[in-house]
Scaffold this active site. Structure first.
Site, PDB file in Angstrom:
ATOM      1  CG  HIS A  55      -6.271  -3.583  93.060  1.00 15.96           C
ATOM      2  ND1 HIS A  55      -5.818  -2.604  92.744  1.00 15.96           N
ATOM      3  CD2 HIS A  55      -5.982  -3.848  94.700  1.00 15.96           C
ATOM      4  CE1 HIS A  55      -5.306  -2.040  93.677  1.00 15.96           C
ATOM      5  NE2 HIS A  55      -5.541  -2.527  94.768  1.00 15.96           N
TER       6      HIS A  55
HETATM    7  P1  TYD Z   1      -1.271   0.137  90.655  1.00 17.28           P
HETATM    8  O1  TYD Z   1      -1.632  -1.153  91.259  1.00 17.28           O
HETATM    9  O2  TYD Z   1      -1.732   0.302  89.032  1.00 17.28           O
HETATM   10  O3  TYD Z   1      -2.003   1.342  91.347  1.00 17.28           O
HETATM   11  P2  TYD Z   1      -3.782   1.527  91.827  1.00 17.28           P
HETATM   12  O4  TYD Z   1      -4.086   0.532  92.499  1.00 17.28           O
HETATM   13  O5  TYD Z   1      -3.859   2.810  92.502  1.00 17.28           O
HETATM   14  O6  TYD Z   1      -4.468   1.524  90.439  1.00 17.28           O
HETATM   15  O7  TYD Z   1      -0.030   0.492  90.712  1.00 17.28           O
HETATM   16  C1  TYD Z   1       0.725   1.242  89.893  1.00 17.28           C
HETATM   17  C2  TYD Z   1       2.323   0.980  89.437  1.00 17.28           C
HETATM   18  O8  TYD Z   1       2.802   0.846  90.723  1.00 17.28           O
HETATM   19  C3  TYD Z   1       2.253  -0.725  89.257  1.00 17.28           C
HETATM   20  O9  TYD Z   1       3.045  -0.802  88.235  1.00 17.28           O
HETATM   21  C4  TYD Z   1       2.352  -1.041  90.485  1.00 17.28           C
HETATM   22  C5  TYD Z   1       3.454  -0.467  91.173  1.00 17.28           C
HETATM   23  N1  TYD Z   1       3.373  -0.593  92.653  1.00 17.28           N
HETATM   24  C6  TYD Z   1       4.531  -0.820  93.476  1.00 17.28           C
HETATM   25  O10 TYD Z   1       5.614  -1.306  92.629  1.00 17.28           O
HETATM   26  N2  TYD Z   1       4.609  -1.083  94.698  1.00 17.28           N
HETATM   27  C7  TYD Z   1       3.594  -0.762  95.434  1.00 17.28           C
HETATM   28  O11 TYD Z   1       3.532  -0.751  96.410  1.00 17.28           O
HETATM   29  C8  TYD Z   1       2.257  -0.402  94.714  1.00 17.28           C
HETATM   30  C9  TYD Z   1       1.046  -0.063  95.396  1.00 17.28           C
HETATM   31  C10 TYD Z   1       2.367  -0.346  93.243  1.00 17.28           C
END
Ligand code: TYD
Length: 140
Positions: A55
Protein backbone atom coordinates in the site's frame (compact mmCIF):
# COMPACT_ATOMS: atom_id res chain seq x y z
CA UNK A 1 19.43 4.89 -4.86
CA UNK A 2 19.07 8.33 -3.32
CA UNK A 3 21.19 9.65 -0.49
CA UNK A 4 20.15 10.65 3.02
CA UNK A 5 19.34 14.26 2.11
CA UNK A 6 16.29 13.59 -0.01
CA UNK A 7 14.74 11.27 -2.52
CA UNK A 8 13.31 7.85 -1.95
CA UNK A 9 15.68 6.34 0.62
CA UNK A 10 16.03 8.61 3.64
CA UNK A 11 17.57 7.46 6.89
CA UNK A 12 17.35 8.91 10.36
CA UNK A 13 20.29 8.09 12.58
CA UNK A 14 19.45 6.81 16.07
CA UNK A 15 22.72 6.66 17.97
CA UNK A 16 23.10 4.29 20.87
CA UNK A 17 23.57 5.73 24.34
CA UNK A 18 24.81 2.34 25.45
CA UNK A 19 27.68 1.44 27.69
CA UNK A 20 29.09 -1.75 29.18
CA UNK A 21 25.61 -2.57 30.52
CA UNK A 22 24.10 -2.74 27.03
CA UNK A 23 22.51 -0.55 24.38
CA UNK A 24 19.93 2.20 24.77
CA UNK A 25 18.37 4.23 21.99
CA UNK A 26 16.21 7.28 22.70
CA UNK A 27 13.89 8.78 20.09
CA UNK A 28 12.46 12.26 20.50
CA UNK A 29 9.74 13.64 18.25
CA UNK A 30 10.89 16.69 16.34
CA UNK A 31 14.55 15.79 16.92
CA UNK A 32 15.76 12.50 15.46
CA UNK A 33 12.29 11.88 14.07
CA UNK A 34 11.21 14.97 12.10
CA UNK A 35 7.53 14.93 12.98
CA UNK A 36 5.19 14.71 15.98
CA UNK A 37 4.71 11.03 16.86
CA UNK A 38 0.98 10.24 17.17
CA UNK A 39 1.10 6.47 16.75
CA UNK A 40 3.51 3.62 17.39
CA UNK A 41 3.01 0.08 16.16
CA UNK A 42 5.19 -2.94 15.66
CA UNK A 43 5.16 -6.15 13.68
CA UNK A 44 6.71 -9.42 14.67
CA UNK A 45 6.15 -13.12 14.10
CA UNK A 46 5.97 -12.86 10.29
CA UNK A 47 7.51 -15.89 8.59
CA UNK A 48 10.30 -15.51 6.04
CA UNK A 49 7.89 -16.30 3.20
CA UNK A 50 5.38 -13.65 4.34
CA UNK A 51 5.12 -10.32 2.54
CA UNK A 52 3.22 -7.38 4.01
CA UNK A 53 2.35 -3.82 3.15
CA UNK A 54 1.38 -3.47 -0.51
CA UNK A 55 0.00 0.00 0.00
CA UNK A 56 0.88 3.67 -0.10
CA UNK A 57 -0.30 6.46 2.16
CA UNK A 58 -1.60 9.73 0.78
CA UNK A 59 0.06 11.89 3.45
CA UNK A 60 1.23 9.79 6.41
CA UNK A 61 4.88 10.10 7.43
CA UNK A 62 6.53 7.16 9.12
CA UNK A 63 9.87 6.00 10.41
CA UNK A 64 10.46 2.22 10.34
CA UNK A 65 13.11 0.76 12.63
CA UNK A 66 14.05 -2.90 12.77
CA UNK A 67 14.76 -3.13 16.50
CA UNK A 68 15.58 -6.84 16.19
CA UNK A 69 16.35 -9.09 13.25
CA UNK A 70 15.97 -7.90 9.67
CA UNK A 71 13.58 -7.47 6.78
CA UNK A 72 13.53 -5.86 3.37
CA UNK A 73 11.49 -2.73 2.72
CA UNK A 74 10.68 -2.28 -0.97
CA UNK A 75 9.93 1.35 -1.83
CA UNK A 76 8.51 2.79 -5.04
CA UNK A 77 7.58 6.43 -5.62
CA UNK A 78 6.51 5.90 -9.21
CA UNK A 79 9.87 7.12 -10.54
CA UNK A 80 12.37 5.15 -8.53
CA UNK A 81 12.32 1.78 -6.78
CA UNK A 82 14.62 0.59 -3.99
CA UNK A 83 15.01 -2.53 -1.88
CA UNK A 84 16.31 -1.44 1.50
CA UNK A 85 17.57 -3.85 4.14
CA UNK A 86 16.41 -2.89 7.61
CA UNK A 87 18.70 -4.62 10.10
CA UNK A 88 19.83 -1.99 12.59
CA UNK A 89 18.19 -0.55 15.72
CA UNK A 90 20.41 2.51 15.18
CA UNK A 91 18.86 3.62 11.88
CA UNK A 92 15.29 4.34 10.88
CA UNK A 93 13.91 4.57 7.37
CA UNK A 94 11.83 7.71 6.80
CA UNK A 95 8.91 7.06 4.46
CA UNK A 96 6.73 9.96 3.39
CA UNK A 97 3.40 10.07 1.61
CA UNK A 98 2.81 8.65 -1.86
CA UNK A 99 5.41 5.90 -1.58
CA UNK A 100 4.32 2.34 -2.35
CA UNK A 101 5.84 0.03 0.26
CA UNK A 102 6.15 -3.70 0.65
CA UNK A 103 7.92 -5.67 3.36
CA UNK A 104 9.60 -8.97 2.56
CA UNK A 105 11.98 -11.59 3.98
CA UNK A 106 11.32 -11.14 7.68
CA UNK A 107 13.88 -12.96 9.79
CA UNK A 108 12.31 -15.16 12.49
CA UNK A 109 13.41 -12.69 15.19
CA UNK A 110 12.34 -9.54 13.31
CA UNK A 111 10.58 -6.85 15.30
CA UNK A 112 9.74 -3.91 13.04
CA UNK A 113 8.82 -0.77 14.97
CA UNK A 114 7.00 2.02 13.14
CA UNK A 115 6.50 5.60 14.30
CA UNK A 116 3.78 7.55 12.53
CA UNK A 117 2.68 11.18 12.51
CA UNK A 118 -1.06 10.43 12.39
CA UNK A 119 -3.53 8.08 14.01
CA UNK A 120 -4.70 5.09 12.00
CA UNK A 121 -6.97 6.21 9.16
CA UNK A 122 -7.99 3.75 6.47
CA UNK A 123 -8.93 6.72 4.22
CA UNK A 124 -5.23 7.63 4.01
CA UNK A 125 -4.40 4.21 2.52
CA UNK A 126 -4.09 3.45 -1.18
CA UNK A 127 -4.20 -0.33 -1.41
CA UNK A 128 -4.28 -0.70 -5.20
CA UNK A 129 -1.06 -0.15 -7.18
CA UNK A 130 -3.07 1.02 -10.20
CA UNK A 131 -4.83 3.62 -8.04
CA UNK A 132 -1.45 4.67 -6.62
CA UNK A 133 -0.18 5.38 -10.17
CA UNK A 134 -3.40 7.21 -11.04
CA UNK A 135 -3.13 9.46 -7.97
CA UNK A 136 0.55 10.15 -8.76
CA UNK A 137 -0.25 11.00 -12.39
CA UNK A 138 -3.07 13.31 -11.31
CA UNK A 139 -0.61 15.20 -9.08
CA UNK A 140 1.97 15.65 -11.88
P1 TYD B 1 -2.30 -4.08 7.52
O1 TYD B 1 -2.47 -2.71 6.94
O2 TYD B 1 -2.94 -5.22 6.78
O3 TYD B 1 -0.76 -4.40 7.74
P2 TYD B 1 0.45 -4.37 6.68
O4 TYD B 1 0.57 -2.97 6.19
O5 TYD B 1 1.64 -4.78 7.46
O6 TYD B 1 0.17 -5.32 5.57
O7 TYD B 1 -2.83 -4.04 9.02
C1 TYD B 1 -3.26 -5.20 9.70
C2 TYD B 1 -4.51 -4.87 10.51
O8 TYD B 1 -4.20 -3.97 11.56
C3 TYD B 1 -5.59 -4.22 9.67
O9 TYD B 1 -6.84 -4.75 10.10
C4 TYD B 1 -5.53 -2.76 10.06
C5 TYD B 1 -5.04 -2.81 11.49
N1 TYD B 1 -4.23 -1.65 11.92
C6 TYD B 1 -4.73 -0.82 12.91
O10 TYD B 1 -5.85 -1.01 13.42
N2 TYD B 1 -3.97 0.20 13.34
C7 TYD B 1 -2.75 0.46 12.81
O11 TYD B 1 -2.06 1.42 13.23
C8 TYD B 1 -2.24 -0.40 11.77
C9 TYD B 1 -0.90 -0.15 11.13
C10 TYD B 1 -3.03 -1.44 11.36
Amino acid sequence: MSDATGGLVRWVELPSLGDERGELVAIEAGKSVPFPIRRVYYMYGSGVSVSRGYHAHRALQQVAICVAGSCIMRLDDGREKADVILDSPHRGLLIGGMVWREMHEFSPDCVLLVLADQHYDELDYIRSYDEFLEVLNAKN
